[in-house]
Structures are given as structure tokens and as C-alpha cells.
Design a protein around this motif. Structure first.
Motif, PDB file in Angstrom:
ATOM      1  N   THR A   1      58.362 -46.452 -10.535  1.00  0.00           N
ATOM      2  CA  THR A   1      59.644 -46.642 -11.209  1.00  0.00           C
ATOM      3  C   THR A   1      59.398 -46.872 -12.695  1.00  0.00           C
ATOM      4  O   THR A   1      58.307 -47.280 -13.094  1.00  0.00           O
ATOM      5  CB  THR A   1      60.456 -47.803 -10.597  1.00  0.00           C
ATOM      6  N   SER A   2      60.407 -46.594 -13.509  1.00  0.00           N
ATOM      7  CA  SER A   2      60.316 -46.756 -14.957  1.00  0.00           C
ATOM      8  C   SER A   2      61.492 -47.574 -15.462  1.00  0.00           C
ATOM      9  O   SER A   2      62.588 -47.494 -14.914  1.00  0.00           O
ATOM     10  CB  SER A   2      60.339 -45.398 -15.664  1.00  0.00           C
ATOM     11  N   GLU A   3      61.240 -48.331 -16.512  1.00  0.00           N
ATOM     12  CA  GLU A   3      62.277 -49.135 -17.159  1.00  0.00           C
ATOM     13  C   GLU A   3      62.099 -49.034 -18.663  1.00  0.00           C
ATOM     14  O   GLU A   3      60.971 -49.061 -19.157  1.00  0.00           O
ATOM     15  CB  GLU A   3      62.174 -50.608 -16.751  1.00  0.00           C
TER      16      GLU A   3
ATOM     17  N   LEU B   1      50.295 -50.114 -14.993  1.00  0.00           N
ATOM     18  CA  LEU B   1      51.376 -50.405 -15.933  1.00  0.00           C
ATOM     19  C   LEU B   1      51.141 -49.519 -17.149  1.00  0.00           C
ATOM     20  O   LEU B   1      50.154 -49.696 -17.867  1.00  0.00           O
ATOM     21  CB  LEU B   1      51.356 -51.879 -16.332  1.00  0.00           C
TER      22      LEU B   1
ATOM     23  N   VAL C   1      55.715 -48.316 -13.821  1.00  0.00           N
ATOM     24  CA  VAL C   1      54.893 -49.089 -12.904  1.00  0.00           C
ATOM     25  C   VAL C   1      54.659 -48.247 -11.658  1.00  0.00           C
ATOM     26  O   VAL C   1      55.611 -47.791 -11.021  1.00  0.00           O
ATOM     27  CB  VAL C   1      55.562 -50.432 -12.524  1.00  0.00           C
TER      28      VAL C   1
ATOM     29  N   SER D   1      52.604 -48.323  -8.019  1.00  0.00           N
ATOM     30  CA  SER D   1      51.861 -49.123  -7.033  1.00  0.00           C
ATOM     31  C   SER D   1      51.520 -48.241  -5.852  1.00  0.00           C
ATOM     32  O   SER D   1      52.362 -47.470  -5.391  1.00  0.00           O
ATOM     33  CB  SER D   1      52.700 -50.305  -6.546  1.00  0.00           C
TER      34      SER D   1
ATOM     35  N   TYR E   1      61.706 -52.699  -4.817  1.00  0.00           N
ATOM     36  CA  TYR E   1      60.636 -52.478  -5.794  1.00  0.00           C
ATOM     37  C   TYR E   1      61.251 -52.258  -7.181  1.00  0.00           C
ATOM     38  O   TYR E   1      60.819 -52.872  -8.167  1.00  0.00           O
ATOM     39  CB  TYR E   1      59.803 -51.274  -5.373  1.00  0.00           C
ATOM     40  N   ARG E   2      62.255 -51.405  -7.254  1.00  0.00           N
ATOM     41  CA  ARG E   2      62.932 -51.116  -8.520  1.00  0.00           C
ATOM     42  C   ARG E   2      63.567 -52.392  -9.097  1.00  0.00           C
ATOM     43  O   ARG E   2      63.464 -52.665 -10.298  1.00  0.00           O
ATOM     44  CB  ARG E   2      63.977 -50.026  -8.323  1.00  0.00           C
TER      45      ARG E   2
ATOM     46  N   ARG F   1      62.603 -55.539  -8.595  1.00  0.00           N
ATOM     47  CA  ARG F   1      61.547 -56.423  -9.073  1.00  0.00           C
ATOM     48  C   ARG F   1      60.985 -55.934 -10.416  1.00  0.00           C
ATOM     49  O   ARG F   1      60.692 -56.731 -11.297  1.00  0.00           O
ATOM     50  CB  ARG F   1      60.422 -56.515  -8.051  1.00  0.00           C
ATOM     51  N   VAL F   2      60.830 -54.617 -10.560  1.00  0.00           N
ATOM     52  CA  VAL F   2      60.335 -54.082 -11.830  1.00  0.00           C
ATOM     53  C   VAL F   2      61.374 -54.317 -12.925  1.00  0.00           C
ATOM     54  O   VAL F   2      61.015 -54.650 -14.063  1.00  0.00           O
ATOM     55  CB  VAL F   2      59.958 -52.591 -11.701  1.00  0.00           C
ATOM     56  N   GLN F   3      62.670 -54.201 -12.606  1.00  0.00           N
ATOM     57  CA  GLN F   3      63.716 -54.488 -13.586  1.00  0.00           C
ATOM     58  C   GLN F   3      63.660 -55.943 -14.039  1.00  0.00           C
ATOM     59  O   GLN F   3      63.789 -56.242 -15.221  1.00  0.00           O
ATOM     60  CB  GLN F   3      65.103 -54.190 -13.012  1.00  0.00           C
TER      61      GLN F   3
END
Length: 154
Positions: free
Chosen positions: A5-7, A89, A103, A105, A132-133, A135-137
Motif C-alpha cells: 500500500t502507498s500513502e 519502506l 510499504v 510486507s 493493513y491499509r 495501519r499504514v495510514q
């Protein structure tokens, strides 16, 4: 099993990298969130032994920095009794004031029981991707706040 995922982060890549590469700060953050960390090695390739609870059982894994490319990549290798994996990362500058954090994993089974467990997780993949998305956010929001605080202190 792989998650990506990307942020977008509203801070310069240099400031975000300064926060990500602050190993002592990351350790303190993990301890504040309840992770039991024990530093195994210092220096160019730090390593930790960590304990956490997952599905009502205590798990123990070894976490090691695998690769550092300043200011774009921080990669970790994770090794446990039943599974192993990696976390990457990656930072990509979008403009002087913004960057993108990607990120990735990956979890690989080492035992038959772990293979069966990961197979059952694949059935709930959409829910796992959503969590997952999320948590990354949350992590990206924390990174943004810490990078802006660092920028304000300069």
C-alpha cells in the motif's frame, strides 16, 4: 502472502527520512505501543528480538535491518519459528513538500502449520488488506506529524 500500500505524506522526503532512520526513536515508539523489544546488535545492521500477541498467542520474532538506501529505502527481514518475511519502506519525492511512502510486507511459511494458517488468511484477504491499509495510514499520519515537528524545530 504479500501486502502493498502507498500513502502520501505532506512533508519533505528529507524530513520523513530523518524520522524513519531514527532507530532509537522507532524503538521508543514500539515500546510505547506495547512491543517487547530486546536489542541484539548495534551498528550498521541492528537487530532486535521482539515479542507480541497475535491471535491470543505470544509470538517471538527476530527483526533485522536488511538494507538502507538513503533517503529512499529502509528494509527489514523478519524471522520466526513458523514463518519469515520482509518489510520494505520506500520513499518517493513527489514535490519539494510532499513524498509517497510505499510499504510492502511479505510473509512466507517455514512450517506446514504456518502454510495452513497463511492459506486460511488468504480466504479473508480483502479484510486483511483493509486492516493493513488502515495501519499504514495511521503510521503515515504519525510520520507526517513527527516530520512536521522536526521541520518546525529547525
Amino acid at each position: 502472502m504479500k501486502f502493498i500500500t502507498s500513502e502520501e505524506i505532506g512533508a519533505p522526503v528529507a524530513d520523513v527520512w530523518a524520522v524513519l532512520s531514527d532507530i532509537d526513536g522507532l524503538e521508543a515508539e514500539a515500546r510505547a505501543r506495547g512491543a517487547g523489544l530486546k536489542r541484539l546488535e548495534r551498528g550498521a545492521s541492528p537487530a532486535w528480538k521482539t515479542e507480541f500477541r497475535f491471535r491470543q498467542r505470544a509470538r517471538e520474532v527476530e527483526l533485522r535491518i536488511a538494507q538502507i538506501l538513503t533517503p529512499e529505502l529502509l528494509a527489514f527481514d523478519i524471522t520466526g519459528k513458523a514463518a519469515e518475511g520482509s518489510v520494505r519502506l520506500e520513499l518517493l519525492p513527489l514535490s519539494p513538500l510532499h513524498c509517497r511512502l510505499t510499504v510492502t510486507s511479505e510473509i512466507r511459511p517455514r512450517t506446514l502449520a504456518a502454510r495452513l494458517f497463511l492459506q486460511s488468511l488468504k480466504l479473508a484477504r480483502s479484510g486483511m488488506n483493509r486492516r493493513y491499509r488502515d495501519r499504514v495510514q495511521q503510521g503515515a499520519a504519525l510520520l507526517t506529524a513527527r516530520a512536521k515537528a522536526l521541520q518546525a524545530a529547525q
